[in-house]
Design a protein around this motif. Structure first.
Motif, short mmCIF file in Angstrom:
data_model
loop_
_atom_site.label_atom_id
_atom_site.label_comp_id
_atom_site.label_asym_id
_atom_site.label_seq_id
_atom_site.Cartn_x
_atom_site.Cartn_y
_atom_site.Cartn_z
N GLN A 1 -1.27 1.44 5.45
CA GLN A 1 -2.23 0.69 5.06
C GLN A 1 -1.38 -0.83 4.30
N PRO A 2 -2.65 -2.07 3.83
CA PRO A 2 -1.70 -2.60 3.05
C PRO A 2 -1.28 -2.42 1.74
N SER A 3 -0.48 -2.28 1.37
CA SER A 3 0.10 -2.13 -0.19
C SER A 3 -1.14 -2.72 -0.92
N THR A 4 -1.26 -4.16 -0.85
CA THR A 4 -3.14 -4.26 -1.62
C THR A 4 -4.20 -3.36 -1.86
N GLU B 1 4.90 -5.88 -9.27
CA GLU B 1 3.89 -5.10 -8.71
C GLU B 1 4.20 -3.92 -7.26
N ALA B 2 4.61 -2.99 -7.38
CA ALA B 2 5.18 -2.30 -6.58
C ALA B 2 4.66 -2.51 -4.75
N LEU B 3 5.65 -2.32 -3.48
CA LEU B 3 4.96 -2.35 -2.02
C LEU B 3 4.85 -1.27 -2.01
N TRP B 4 3.11 -0.33 -1.82
CA TRP B 4 3.03 1.03 -1.62
C TRP B 4 2.68 1.47 -0.45
N GLY B 5 2.97 0.78 0.67
CA GLY B 5 2.84 0.47 2.19
C GLY B 5 4.14 0.83 2.32
N LEU B 6 5.03 0.02 1.82
CA LEU B 6 6.32 0.16 2.72
C LEU B 6 7.37 1.27 1.92
N ILE B 7 7.01 1.05 0.60
CA ILE B 7 7.35 2.96 -0.02
C ILE B 7 7.11 3.54 0.99
N MET B 8 6.25 3.99 1.41
CA MET B 8 5.93 5.27 2.12
C MET B 8 5.82 4.51 3.73
N ILE C 1 -6.11 5.51 9.98
CA ILE C 1 -5.14 5.53 10.11
C ILE C 1 -5.67 3.07 9.82
N GLY C 2 -4.55 2.42 8.90
CA GLY C 2 -4.81 1.35 8.25
C GLY C 2 -4.47 0.52 10.00
N SER C 3 -4.63 -0.76 9.27
CA SER C 3 -4.67 -2.35 10.31
C SER C 3 -2.95 -2.35 10.30
N GLU C 4 -2.02 -1.97 9.13
CA GLU C 4 -0.39 -2.31 8.76
C GLU C 4 0.74 -1.94 8.77
N VAL D 1 2.16 9.48 5.26
CA VAL D 1 1.64 8.85 6.99
C VAL D 1 0.19 7.81 6.98
N LEU D 2 -0.14 8.37 6.24
CA LEU D 2 -1.52 7.33 6.32
C LEU D 2 -1.82 6.09 5.83
#
Length: 589
Positions: A352-355, A552-559, A365-368, A347-348
């Motif tokens: 987050q931004p993937s980068t 490159e994987a978009l980790w934030g989008l995956i989560m 909690i992130g900004s994205e 969830v956290l």
């Protein structure tokens, strides 16, 4: 009790279950046998091959390795998940305050799919950005141990990763059954143990485990069967591990099928069928031997158990009891925080931004968050996948429960010949999971023009041996006086079902609906094969496709995708936890 003697009517009630079982279980199984005796080139049947595929498999070192590793994998995950499940169940059972909250926190992994599990664990233990991987590296280096926590290069870590992820997923399922079994232990047993000063270890090993041994035996078999094919997304996520070290049987079948060696893949599927068939026979033997068909007393007991499990406790009482059992509560809270940590981190990370995902930036909690969820819903097509998954899961749940109600009505209340044979015909479908009949099933869908269709996704799942068995068991527990009254009043079978049986079975039906919905929602392998049109794909496959094999994987989008995928089944399980526990309680009686 037999109320209706119109055999034609009884057969018609059984017909939907029998037709689906025959068309999508037995016929594909027979076609698998035929395909196993054919040598194929490019997926097209060419030359009859007799039993040569089986001769090849019998002498193939790589195939023998796959079979052996399947048993090793199953043993590790079954033993590990059951031990952890028993530990958590014991703690929850022993606490006298907040039991419902603890139980909900312990069973949430049941609602997750193996595809979601694979993606979550892949990100958390990723060799590049994995937060858990980095934490483990720092911890081991602090004590002077050098270990490569990289499942792409280290075979041992690949095994630990895959078995650990599978165990984590299976814990919730085990806790549900174990808690249902422990709840059936008379309180007088606990009182006697307290008076005699019996220690916790002796209480578990000498009292609790022997008393719930039928449930433990049932779980051992069912978990072993599941471990042979359900963890496929986890194994696929790491491509079978370095040097194919995790080339267990289900992954081996998939790779053979993917390479269009259809005959050999079918032969391997039959070996899997033989293994699962033997395990299923053991499960049915235990179910038949230990099944108990009670009357109103049992229904009352179960209702009381569920009611107690869902009661809200006065806060002052909770505080008092918390002070009385601090060690138990601390152990439970610590254990459940560890269990929930992967989902909390998911969830956290989804915000987050993937980068920027790393242990140093992940402080909350992130900004994205809003941006990630918007992108995954609309740019990655998850809104469409969500609707497709919802339709598929609802259709499967309604279809399973609906035709199971008709079949159970016929088996219990109709004077039919060969009832036991019919029941065995239905129950044997448990030994025929999708991997056993995957190739001919696809061919059937193509011949019916059901490829890339919702019908092709859901109809093969309508037959449910478990639902028929549990509803049959429940109907047999209904008071004879109620049945006699309906018989005297001349109530027809459908009216009897709608106005008597269904109202008296609401909790059971809700529990079966929950199980069927979660099962349908979490399907991965069959949608992966039958659906090629992305506009008709479902969430589980869409989530796997969101995690690229290269680039490159978009980790934030995956989560964010993982959170969307797990949300609905988890909410449903929490909302209908009491009927779910009631249904499981019936299965453990």
């Amino acid at each position: 009790m037999q109320v209706y003697r119109n055999r034609i009517q009884g057969v018609l009630l059984l017909l939907p279950t029998l037709v689906v079982s025959l068309a999508f279980f037995y016929w594909p199984a027979w076609k698998t046998i035929q395909l196993s005796r054919v040598r194929t080139i490019g997926g097209v049947q060419k030359i009859p091959n007799g039993w040569d595929h089986f001769t090849t498999l019998a002498t193939s070192g790589s195939f023998q390795y796959s079979v052996l590793m399947s048993f090793v994998f199953a043993f590790i995950v079954v033993a590990g998940s059951m031990l952890i499940g028993l530990y958590l169940s014991y703690l929850i059972y022993r606490v006298s305050a907040g039991q419902t909250i603890y139980l909900v926190a312990a069973i949430f992994t049941y609602a997750l799919s193996f595809a979601v599990t694979a993606n979550i664990m892949d990100v958390l233990f990723n060799p590049t950005v994995g937060l858990f991987k980095e934490a483990l590296t720092v911890a081991t280096q602090a004590v002077g141990i050098q270990f490569a926590f990289d499942f792409t290069t280290n075979p041992l870590w690949a095994w630990i990763f895959a078995t650990g992820a599978t165990m984590w997923k299976m814990i919730g399922y085990n806790v549900i059954f174990m808690m249902a079994a422990l709840s059936g232990i008379p309180e007088s047993i606990n009182e006697t143990a307290r008076i005699d000063g019996v220690g916790s270890f002796q209480l578990v090993t000498k009292v609790y485990i022997p008393m719930i041994s039928p449930t433990l035996a049932f779980l051992a078999i069912v978990n072993t069967v599941n471990a042979f094919f359900l963890p496929f997304p986890v194994i696929q996520e790491i491509s079978g591990g370095p040097s194919n070290t995790l080339n267990i049987l289900i992954y081996d079948i998939w790779m053979t099928y993917n390479n269009s060696v259809i005959g050999l893949a079918s032969a391997k599927s039959l070996v899997l069928f033989a293994i699962i068939g033997l395990l299923t026979a053991g499960q049915l033997y235990l179910s038949d031997r230990f099944a108990h068909y009670g009357g109103p007393e049992m229904a009352s007991e179960q209702g009381q158990t569920t009611q107690q499990a869902g009661q809200l406790i006065d806060l002052s009482v909770v505080k008092q009891r918390l002070r009385q059992q601090p060690a138990l509560h601390l152990s439970l809270i610590g254990s459940l925080v560890v269990l929930a940590l992967p989902v909390i981190m998911t969830v956290l990370m989804s915000t987050q931004p993937s980068t920027e995902i790393s242990s140093s930036t992940l402080a909350g909690i992130g900004s994205e968050g809003l941006s990630n969820y918007q992108r995954v819903l609309f740019e990655a097509n998850f809104a469409t996948y969500l609707v497709n998954s919802l339709i598929m899961a609802l259709a499967i749940a309604v279809g399973k429960v609906g035709i199971a109600l008709l079949a159970a009505l016929a088996l219990v209340y109709y004077d039919l010949p060969f009832k036991r044979l019919i029941l065995l015909f239905i129950l044997f479908t448990l030994a025929l999971p999708v991997p056993v009949r995957i190739v001919p099933m696809y061919e059937i869908m193509v011949s019916l023009n059901w490829e890339n269709s919702m019908l092709g996704l859901v109809v093969p799942y309508f037959a449910s041996a478990t639902s028929v068995l549990l509803l049959r068991q429940h109907f047999r527990s209904i008071s004879d006086s109620m049945v006699e009254s309906a018989k005297i009043d001349g109530v027809g079978p459908l009216k009897f079902l709608v106005y008597v049986l269904i109202p008296m079975s609401k909790s059971m039906i809700a529990g079966l609906f929950t199980i069927a919905f979660i099962w349908g929602w979490n399907q991965y392998l069959w949608p992966l094969i039958i659906i090629n049109d992305q506009s008709k794909q479902v969430l589980q496959v869409g989530l796997a496709q969101l995690n690229p094999t290269a680039g490159e994987a978009l980790w934030g989008l995956i989560m964010a995708g993982a959170v969307i995928t797990l949300l609905i089944p988890m909410v449903l399980m929490l909302a209908l936890r009491e009927p779910l526990l009631d249904t499981v309680s019936m299965q453990t009686k």
